[in-house]
Design a protein around this motif. Structure first.
Motif, PDB file in Angstrom:
ATOM      1  N   LEU A   9     -11.138 -31.443 -18.027  1.00 27.81           N
ATOM      2  CA  LEU A   9     -11.200 -29.999 -17.787  1.00 27.81           C
ATOM      3  C   LEU A   9     -12.623 -29.463 -17.656  1.00 27.81           C
ATOM      4  CD1 LEU A   9      -9.501 -27.533 -17.507  1.00 27.81           C
ATOM      5  CD2 LEU A   9      -9.541 -27.245 -19.962  1.00 27.81           C
ATOM      6  N   PRO A  10     -13.533 -29.714 -18.597  1.00 30.55           N
ATOM      7  CA  PRO A  10     -14.884 -29.118 -18.413  1.00 30.55           C
ATOM      8  C   PRO A  10     -15.596 -29.679 -17.209  1.00 30.55           C
ATOM      9  CG  PRO A  10     -14.811 -30.529 -20.337  1.00 30.55           C
ATOM     10  CD  PRO A  10     -13.422 -30.393 -19.866  1.00 30.55           C
ATOM     11  N   PHE A  11     -15.461 -30.994 -16.998  1.00 28.24           N
ATOM     12  CA  PHE A  11     -16.109 -31.595 -15.832  1.00 28.24           C
ATOM     13  C   PHE A  11     -15.559 -31.003 -14.552  1.00 28.24           C
ATOM     14  CE2 PHE A  11     -18.469 -34.640 -13.618  1.00 28.24           C
ATOM     15  CZ  PHE A  11     -17.682 -35.155 -12.616  1.00 28.24           C
ATOM     16  N   LEU A  12     -14.255 -30.795 -14.553  1.00 26.52           N
ATOM     17  CA  LEU A  12     -13.594 -30.257 -13.374  1.00 26.52           C
ATOM     18  C   LEU A  12     -14.097 -28.862 -13.073  1.00 26.52           C
ATOM     19  CD1 LEU A  12     -11.234 -30.247 -11.351  1.00 26.52           C
ATOM     20  CD2 LEU A  12      -9.848 -29.377 -13.181  1.00 26.52           C
ATOM     21  N   LEU A  13     -14.242 -28.063 -14.137  1.00 23.46           N
ATOM     22  CA  LEU A  13     -14.681 -26.700 -13.914  1.00 23.46           C
ATOM     23  C   LEU A  13     -16.113 -26.664 -13.400  1.00 23.46           C
ATOM     24  CD1 LEU A  13     -13.061 -24.924 -16.955  1.00 23.46           C
ATOM     25  CD2 LEU A  13     -12.490 -24.668 -14.565  1.00 23.46           C
ATOM     26  N   VAL A  14     -16.957 -27.512 -14.001  1.00 21.26           N
ATOM     27  CA  VAL A  14     -18.342 -27.558 -13.532  1.00 21.26           C
ATOM     28  C   VAL A  14     -18.391 -28.021 -12.087  1.00 21.26           C
ATOM     29  CG1 VAL A  14     -20.511 -28.797 -13.827  1.00 21.26           C
ATOM     30  CG2 VAL A  14     -19.347 -27.855 -15.797  1.00 21.26           C
ATOM     31  N   LEU A  15     -17.621 -29.039 -11.781  1.00 18.49           N
ATOM     32  CA  LEU A  15     -17.580 -29.576 -10.420  1.00 18.49           C
ATOM     33  C   LEU A  15     -17.115 -28.524  -9.451  1.00 18.49           C
ATOM     34  CD1 LEU A  15     -17.597 -32.106  -8.554  1.00 18.49           C
ATOM     35  CD2 LEU A  15     -15.222 -32.357  -9.103  1.00 18.49           C
ATOM     36  N   ALA A  16     -16.029 -27.822  -9.838  1.00 20.42           N
ATOM     37  CA  ALA A  16     -15.471 -26.821  -8.933  1.00 20.42           C
ATOM     38  C   ALA A  16     -16.480 -25.711  -8.705  1.00 20.42           C
ATOM     39  CB  ALA A  16     -14.174 -26.270  -9.523  1.00 20.42           C
ATOM     40  N   GLU A  17     -17.151 -25.298  -9.771  1.00 19.23           N
ATOM     41  CA  GLU A  17     -18.086 -24.204  -9.605  1.00 19.23           C
ATOM     42  C   GLU A  17     -19.320 -24.626  -8.831  1.00 19.23           C
ATOM     43  OE1 GLU A  17     -15.679 -21.750 -10.401  1.00 19.23           O
ATOM     44  OE2 GLU A  17     -17.682 -20.975 -10.071  1.00 19.23           O
ATOM     45  N   SER A  18     -19.754 -25.865  -9.031  1.00 20.62           N
ATOM     46  CA  SER A  18     -20.975 -26.274  -8.333  1.00 20.62           C
ATOM     47  C   SER A  18     -20.711 -26.520  -6.862  1.00 20.62           C
ATOM     48  CB  SER A  18     -21.564 -27.522  -8.982  1.00 20.62           C
ATOM     49  OG  SER A  18     -20.666 -28.598  -8.834  1.00 20.62           O
TER      50      SER A  18
ATOM     51  N   ILE B  25     -10.383 -49.827 -28.469  1.00 20.12           N
ATOM     52  CA  ILE B  25     -10.139 -49.194 -27.172  1.00 20.12           C
ATOM     53  C   ILE B  25     -10.908 -47.891 -27.137  1.00 20.12           C
ATOM     54  CG2 ILE B  25      -8.401 -48.261 -25.634  1.00 20.12           C
ATOM     55  CD1 ILE B  25      -6.399 -50.086 -26.961  1.00 20.12           C
ATOM     56  N   GLN B  26     -11.761 -47.741 -26.117  1.00 16.69           N
ATOM     57  CA  GLN B  26     -12.570 -46.528 -26.035  1.00 16.69           C
ATOM     58  C   GLN B  26     -12.146 -45.700 -24.851  1.00 16.69           C
ATOM     59  OE1 GLN B  26     -16.468 -47.966 -25.848  1.00 16.69           O
ATOM     60  NE2 GLN B  26     -16.613 -48.418 -28.027  1.00 16.69           N
ATOM     61  N   ALA B  27     -12.340 -44.408 -24.972  1.00 13.10           N
ATOM     62  CA  ALA B  27     -11.945 -43.500 -23.892  1.00 13.10           C
ATOM     63  C   ALA B  27     -12.896 -43.645 -22.715  1.00 13.10           C
ATOM     64  CB  ALA B  27     -11.960 -42.068 -24.412  1.00 13.10           C
ATOM     65  N   ILE B  28     -12.439 -43.179 -21.557  1.00 14.46           N
ATOM     66  CA  ILE B  28     -13.292 -43.210 -20.362  1.00 14.46           C
ATOM     67  C   ILE B  28     -14.381 -42.172 -20.532  1.00 14.46           C
ATOM     68  CG2 ILE B  28     -13.331 -42.902 -17.891  1.00 14.46           C
ATOM     69  CD1 ILE B  28     -10.385 -43.534 -17.864  1.00 14.46           C
ATOM     70  N   ARG B  29     -15.594 -42.591 -20.255  1.00 13.12           N
ATOM     71  CA  ARG B  29     -16.717 -41.678 -20.449  1.00 13.12           C
ATOM     72  C   ARG B  29     -17.326 -41.337 -19.095  1.00 13.12           C
ATOM     73  NH1 ARG B  29     -21.813 -42.315 -21.913  1.00 13.12           N
ATOM     74  NH2 ARG B  29     -21.605 -44.506 -21.352  1.00 13.12           N
ATOM     75  N   MET B  30     -17.417 -40.052 -18.783  1.00 15.74           N
ATOM     76  CA  MET B  30     -18.080 -39.659 -17.549  1.00 15.74           C
ATOM     77  C   MET B  30     -19.586 -39.834 -17.726  1.00 15.74           C
ATOM     78  SD  MET B  30     -16.151 -38.543 -15.127  1.00 15.74           S
ATOM     79  CE  MET B  30     -14.480 -38.136 -14.845  1.00 15.74           C
ATOM     80  N   PRO B  31     -20.293 -40.222 -16.666  1.00 18.00           N
ATOM     81  CA  PRO B  31     -21.744 -40.380 -16.825  1.00 18.00           C
ATOM     82  C   PRO B  31     -22.426 -39.040 -17.002  1.00 18.00           C
ATOM     83  CG  PRO B  31     -21.112 -40.720 -14.556  1.00 18.00           C
ATOM     84  CD  PRO B  31     -19.855 -40.598 -15.327  1.00 18.00           C
ATOM     85  N   SER B  32     -23.457 -39.021 -17.834  1.00 15.80           N
ATOM     86  CA  SER B  32     -24.211 -37.783 -18.043  1.00 15.80           C
ATOM     87  C   SER B  32     -25.166 -37.577 -16.884  1.00 15.80           C
ATOM     88  CB  SER B  32     -24.973 -37.866 -19.355  1.00 15.80           C
ATOM     89  OG  SER B  32     -25.867 -38.960 -19.318  1.00 15.80           O
ATOM     90  N   MET B  33     -25.821 -36.415 -16.882  1.00 19.39           N
ATOM     91  CA  MET B  33     -26.699 -36.109 -15.757  1.00 19.39           C
ATOM     92  C   MET B  33     -27.884 -37.070 -15.709  1.00 19.39           C
ATOM     93  SD  MET B  33     -25.520 -34.102 -13.732  1.00 19.39           S
ATOM     94  CE  MET B  33     -26.770 -33.622 -12.588  1.00 19.39           C
TER      95      MET B  33
END
Lengths: 115, 171
Positions: A9-18, B25-33
């Motif tokens: 959800l937060p990533f999606l919102l940031v993505l959508a807004e950007s 088992i670890q959750a999927i992690r999105m890469p940071s900026m």
């Protein structure tokens, strides 16, 4: 919603807004024109927010699926995206978003799609 | 009865192994900026070609030194040991420097052309390697005339495709 979507959800919102080209302009929501009256109650607001959220999640999933199927070769030789796939995904996402916002504007502006 | 007791034994065993499995088992992690930017550095054509040029220069330097050390002076009987050593070192120095320059130019041109072509086509193929190899071979042999440039193009393209297939063999 699935736990995965809640997580996104937060990533999606940031993505959508950007990625939103209409950022800062008047809010043209590409869905059915909502009845924005002054006395809008909480139930309706929650319902609208939930519908919008479902729409956004569906958009994100479909965008990811489409661009992945188009751009990434099914034989995985390495774990990271190489440059060709990277530029393909950039272009795919940009075009998808542009088409989506264009169609949304057309649908929300006129009552019927022109045929 | 024996089957049911063994089944209940299995049932009592399974939850404990699940509890041992769960923290792994670890959750999927999105890469940071920062991670995205660190990966984006290597997508830049200039950075890649300079890095490839530096690596080519290093490789050429090593090769030149090795081949220069094998070179024997012409007048070997008339030179003393110290003179032979100085001659050898000079040979190694000049050969390694010229070889390093050649290989560095080769690395820069190849990497730059491959990067640009791959970004333009948005595809990861062997066609990128072929085009980059042809341009590199052509520019390196361009001084000897157009026919030599064609031969150099074809030869270097074949060589670079062979090298790429060799390195991708384990997939």
């Amino acid at each position: 919603m699935e736990p995965v979507e809640m997580f996104l959800l937060p990533f999606l919102l940031v993505l959508a807004e950007s990625l939103n080209p209409n950022r800062g302009k008047s809010c043209k929501v590409p869905m059915a024109a909502p009845n924005i009256s002054a006395g809008i109650d909480k139930e309706q607001a929650f319902g609208m927010a939930e519908t919008e959220m479902e729409y956004r999640v569906e958009l994100f999933n479909r965008l990811g699926q489409t661009c992945f199927n188009k751009c990434v070769d099914k034989r995985y030789k390495e774990a990271e995206l190489n440059m060709g796939e990277n530029s393909c995904i950039d272009r795919c996402v940009s075009k998808y978003w542009q088409v989506n916002s264009m169609i949304g504007q057309m649908l929300s502006a006129g009552g019927q799609p022109p045929i | 009865m024996a089957a049911s007791t063994s089944e209940s034994d299995l049932n009592t065993q399974v939850p404990s192994s699940n509890e041992a499995d769960q923290p792994q088992i670890q959750a999927i992690r999105m890469p940071s900026m920062e991670e995205i930017r660190a990966q984006e550095v290597w997508n830049n054509c200039a950075v890649r070609s300079v890095a490839s040029g530096v690596m080519g220069g290093g490789l050429g330097f090593m090769m030149g030194m090795f081949l220069g050390a094998l070179d024997n002076p012409m007048m070997q009987e008339q030179m003393s040991g110290r003179q032979q050593l100085i001659y050898n070192l000079k040979q190694m120095g000049t050969r390694s420097w010229s070889s390093a320059k050649t290989f560095a130019v080769m690395g820069v041109v190849f990497s730059a052309v491959e990067c640009v072509v791959e970004k333009a086509r948005a595809k990861h193929d062997t066609t990128n390697t072929v085009v980059a190899g042809c341009v590199t071979g052509g520019t390196m042999s361009a001084k000897a005339g157009p026919k030599a440039a064609c031969v150099g193009c074809v030869g270097f393209a074949a060589f670079s495709v062979a090298i790429e297939k060799f390195f991708d063999r384990h997939t």
